[in-house]
Structures are given as structure tokens and as C-alpha cells.
Design a protein around this motif. Structure first.
Motif, short mmCIF file in Angstrom:
data_model
loop_
_atom_site.label_atom_id
_atom_site.label_comp_id
_atom_site.label_asym_id
_atom_site.label_seq_id
_atom_site.Cartn_x
_atom_site.Cartn_y
_atom_site.Cartn_z
N ASN A 1 -9.40 -1.08 -7.93
CA ASN A 1 -9.12 -0.93 -6.44
C ASN A 1 -9.30 0.50 -6.08
O ASN A 1 -8.83 1.35 -6.63
N SER A 2 -10.13 0.75 -5.17
CA SER A 2 -10.35 2.13 -4.60
C SER A 2 -9.06 2.93 -4.38
O SER A 2 -9.09 4.11 -4.48
N TYR A 3 -8.12 1.96 -3.96
CA TYR A 3 -6.95 2.81 -3.35
C TYR A 3 -5.66 3.03 -4.52
O TYR A 3 -4.65 3.80 -4.39
N ASN A 4 -6.31 2.77 -5.75
CA ASN A 4 -5.34 2.85 -6.90
C ASN A 4 -5.77 4.21 -7.51
O ASN A 4 -6.51 4.25 -8.53
N ASP A 5 -5.21 5.31 -7.01
CA ASP A 5 -5.74 6.52 -7.49
C ASP A 5 -5.48 7.02 -8.77
O ASP A 5 -6.17 7.70 -9.53
N VAL A 6 -4.12 6.28 -9.08
CA VAL A 6 -3.65 6.74 -10.62
C VAL A 6 -4.55 6.19 -11.71
O VAL A 6 -4.84 6.85 -12.55
N ALA A 7 -4.75 4.88 -11.30
CA ALA A 7 -5.70 4.21 -12.18
C ALA A 7 -7.01 4.87 -12.43
O ALA A 7 -7.76 4.90 -13.66
N ARG A 8 -7.87 5.29 -11.30
CA ARG A 8 -9.11 5.67 -11.24
C ARG A 8 -8.99 7.12 -12.09
O ARG A 8 -10.20 7.21 -12.80
N SER A 9 -8.07 7.79 -11.80
CA SER A 9 -8.01 8.80 -12.49
C SER A 9 -7.98 9.05 -14.09
O SER A 9 -8.47 9.69 -14.75
N ALA A 10 -7.11 7.97 -14.55
CA ALA A 10 -6.93 7.59 -15.73
C ALA A 10 -8.26 7.39 -16.65
O ALA A 10 -8.55 7.80 -17.49
N TYR A 11 -8.98 6.41 -15.69
CA TYR A 11 -10.30 5.96 -15.98
C TYR A 11 -11.19 7.02 -16.41
O TYR A 11 -12.08 7.02 -17.22
N ARG A 12 -11.12 7.69 -15.48
CA ARG A 12 -12.22 8.88 -15.33
C ARG A 12 -11.92 9.80 -16.44
O ARG A 12 -12.79 10.37 -17.15
N LYS A 13 -10.58 10.03 -16.86
CA LYS A 13 -10.17 10.91 -18.15
C LYS A 13 -10.56 10.26 -19.35
O LYS A 13 -11.13 10.81 -20.26
N ILE A 14 -10.76 9.00 -19.63
CA ILE A 14 -11.04 8.38 -20.48
C ILE A 14 -12.76 8.57 -20.82
O ILE A 14 -13.24 8.52 -21.92
N GLY A 15 -13.34 8.80 -19.64
CA GLY A 15 -14.89 8.93 -19.71
C GLY A 15 -15.51 7.71 -18.94
O GLY A 15 -16.80 7.82 -19.16
N PHE A 16 -14.98 7.06 -18.25
CA PHE A 16 -15.64 5.95 -17.45
C PHE A 16 -16.37 6.46 -16.38
O PHE A 16 -15.85 7.36 -15.47
N THR A 17 -17.61 6.23 -15.96
CA THR A 17 -18.22 6.67 -14.52
C THR A 17 -18.60 5.40 -13.81
O THR A 17 -18.54 4.24 -14.34
N GLN A 18 -18.57 5.71 -12.67
CA GLN A 18 -18.92 4.75 -11.67
C GLN A 18 -20.29 4.31 -11.76
O GLN A 18 -21.22 5.22 -11.77
N VAL A 19 -20.53 3.08 -11.99
CA VAL A 19 -21.93 2.53 -11.91
C VAL A 19 -22.28 1.43 -10.93
O VAL A 19 -23.59 1.04 -10.77
#
Length: 284
Positions: free
Chosen positions: A258-276
Motif C-alpha cells: 500500500n502506498s501509505y505504508n511508508d515503513v514497509a516501502r522504506s524497508a523494501y527499498r533497503k532490501i533492493g526492491f525497485t518499483q516496476v
């Protein structure tokens, strides 16, 4: 002679063309491809119907749009005309799904067509970044995260239920006492697709590979016990599941959030996930 344009149910004769459409965007189509690659296009084995919208010769032609109609309604691709046609077929079939989910443009367009008959929705989530990881995680994988054993179902299930209630907003045990949800979780465990970190016999982190095609595995149900949040378990645990997918199973790891889940989005970016891409979900 040309067949009139409209939605039609596909069968095994259409399988090569369907696989070609799914292969064009393997991350976005993972949920459907995971079913089609195993079951083909027979509705009983597939667990639903696969619809196409095309204007093709009776001797064959190109499929222009696809929509899966099963436990979820998943429009994968299609023009506004295709979405109208899918909506017409969905109305005739009746609402048998718990949600619309998939690429945002298709989901929101289809929902606009269906709202007069199926609305209002319980919730619409219009912006869910679809993310992917094709290489090793950039965060250390938690070595204590491992596949859940079948004999650990009763210890794992409360965490799965808590995650579902938090994420979806309803109790998965409400309708049948939890029998169907328990069976689904047991199936994931038996397939080696449920992962957890246990402490003192209790789950403090969990995640599952909800769908897995020949190219992509989609991670779902990421959850950290409330009293252990804020300590990085979500990132290191998700990294462990991602590593299993990428290095162990040779798949691209994917998920949507979910776009509003800033904590999760930040964690996934740190792991190396990119938006596709961008997903959307309509919950009933």
C-alpha cells in the motif's frame, strides 16, 4: 470471417497465445501465470475462468486483453472497450470474487464499469506500488527465518490470522470457523512457501510466497509481531524469503504494498526492491 469483438472464455487451444501474453510482463501477471502454468486453461483445474477480448479470425489471431475470474477478479491488460466487455461478462456471471486486484489502470477501469451493479466496495486501494528484486538482497538475511513445518501449523496460524485482519480488515475465520483459511495456510506450509522466525515457540516474523510462476515469486503476508516492530525484523525476514526465491529457486522476487505504508516501502527499498508497476485492489 471475423468473430465479433467481445469477452469469451478461453480453452486449451488458446494456451500458446495466453502464455505469450503472460510472458510479456511476468511480474504483473505472476498470480495468473502461477495457475495457468500448472493447470492450463481448464476452469476446473484452473480454479476459475480466463477471459480474452479480441477480434480474431476463426483460424486464430492475437489476444489483446486478459482477465482471470476466480476467487479474485484479475484484469491483466486491456483497452477501455475490453474492460467494458469484461464488466458485461462479470455482471452476467454474478460477483463470485472477494476482490478485484491487478494492474491499477485495468482494476480501476473495470471497477468504474462495475460500480453501478457491484458497489459500493468495502475499500478501494488505488495506489499499490508493484516491486521486484532480481538479485541478492542488499540487507542481511535473517538466518533464523526458515520454512514452517507442517507440525507447526497451530503455532503459525494465529500469526497468519492476525496479519489477515490487519491487512484486509476482516476475520478470515468469520464464515466457516476458519476451516477454509486453515486449509489454505496448511497448503502453503506443505508447499514450503510459508516462512517464519520463532522465538519461545511463537511467531515474531512471518511471510509467504503466495504465487509462484516459472519466473517470479510473489511475497505476501509480511507480518511482525507488534511488540517486536521497529527492530528491523521485517526487513531482514523479507530479505531471507527474497534470497530463497532469487538464489534458491531462480525466480525474481516480487511484492506489492500500500502506498501509505511508508515503513514497509522504506524497508523494501533497503532490501533492493525497485518499483516496476502499480497495482490496485478493490475489496468487497
Amino acid at each position: 470471417m471475423l468473430r465479433l469483438a467481445g469477452a469469451r472464455m478461453l480453452d486449451e487451444r488458446d494456451l500458446p497465445e495466453v502464455l505469450a501474453v503472460l510472458a510479456a510482463d511476468p511480474v504483473a501477471s505472476c498470480m495468473v501465470a502461477s495457475r495457468v502454468e500448472v493447470a492450463g486453461l481448464d476452469p476446473w483445474r484452473l480454479g476459475g475462468e480466463l477471459w480474452a477480448y479480441d477480434q480474431r479470425s476463426l483460424r486464430g489471431g492475437r489476444i489483446d486483453a486478459l482477465c482471470f475470474a476466480g476467487p479474485n477478479l484479475i484484469p491483466l491488460c486491456g483497452s477501455p472497450a475490453a474492460l467494458r466487455s469484461f464488466a458485461d461478462r462479470a455482471r452476467r456471471r454474478g460477483r463470485m470474487c472477494s476482490s478485484l486486484v491487478g494492474p491499477a489502470e485495468q482494476v480501476l477501469g473495470l471497477w468504474e464499469e462495475l460500480t453501478p451493479d457491484w458497489g459500493p466496495a468495502r475499500e478501494v486501494r488505488p495506489e499499490q506500488p508493484l516491486m521486484a528484486l532480481g538479485g541478492s538482497p542488499e540487507v542481511r538475511a535473517d538466518p533464523l527465518v526458515r520454512p514452517v513445518r507442517p507440525d507447526e501449523l497451530d503455532r503459525y496460524l494465529p500469526a497468519a490470522i492476525a496479519m489477515f485482519i490487519e491487512e484486509v480488515g476482516v476475520d478470515p475465520c468469520a464464515d466457516d470457523g476458519g476451516a477454509s483459511y486453515r486449509a489454505r495456510v496448511a497448503e502453503l506450509i506443505a508447499g514450503g512457501r510459508a516462512f517464519a522466525r520463532f522465538e519461545g515457540g511463537e511467531v515474531v516474523f512471518k511471510a509467504e510466497i503466495g504465487a509462484m510462476s516459472s519466473k517470479v515469486g510473489q511475497i505476501q503476508g509480511v507480518w511482525v509481531r507488534p511488540d517486536r516492530r521497529g527492530h528491523g525484523l521485517g526487513a531482514t525476514g523479507t530479505a531471507a524469503v527474497s534470497e530463497r526465491l532469487v538464489r534458491g529457486l531462480g525466480r525474481t522476487a516480487s511484492l506489492y504494498v500500500n502506498s501509505y505504508n511508508d515503513v514497509a516501502r522504506s524497508a523494501y527499498r533497503k532490501i533492493g526492491f525497485t518499483q516496476v508497476g502499480q497495482y490496485a485492489t478493490v475489496l468487497f
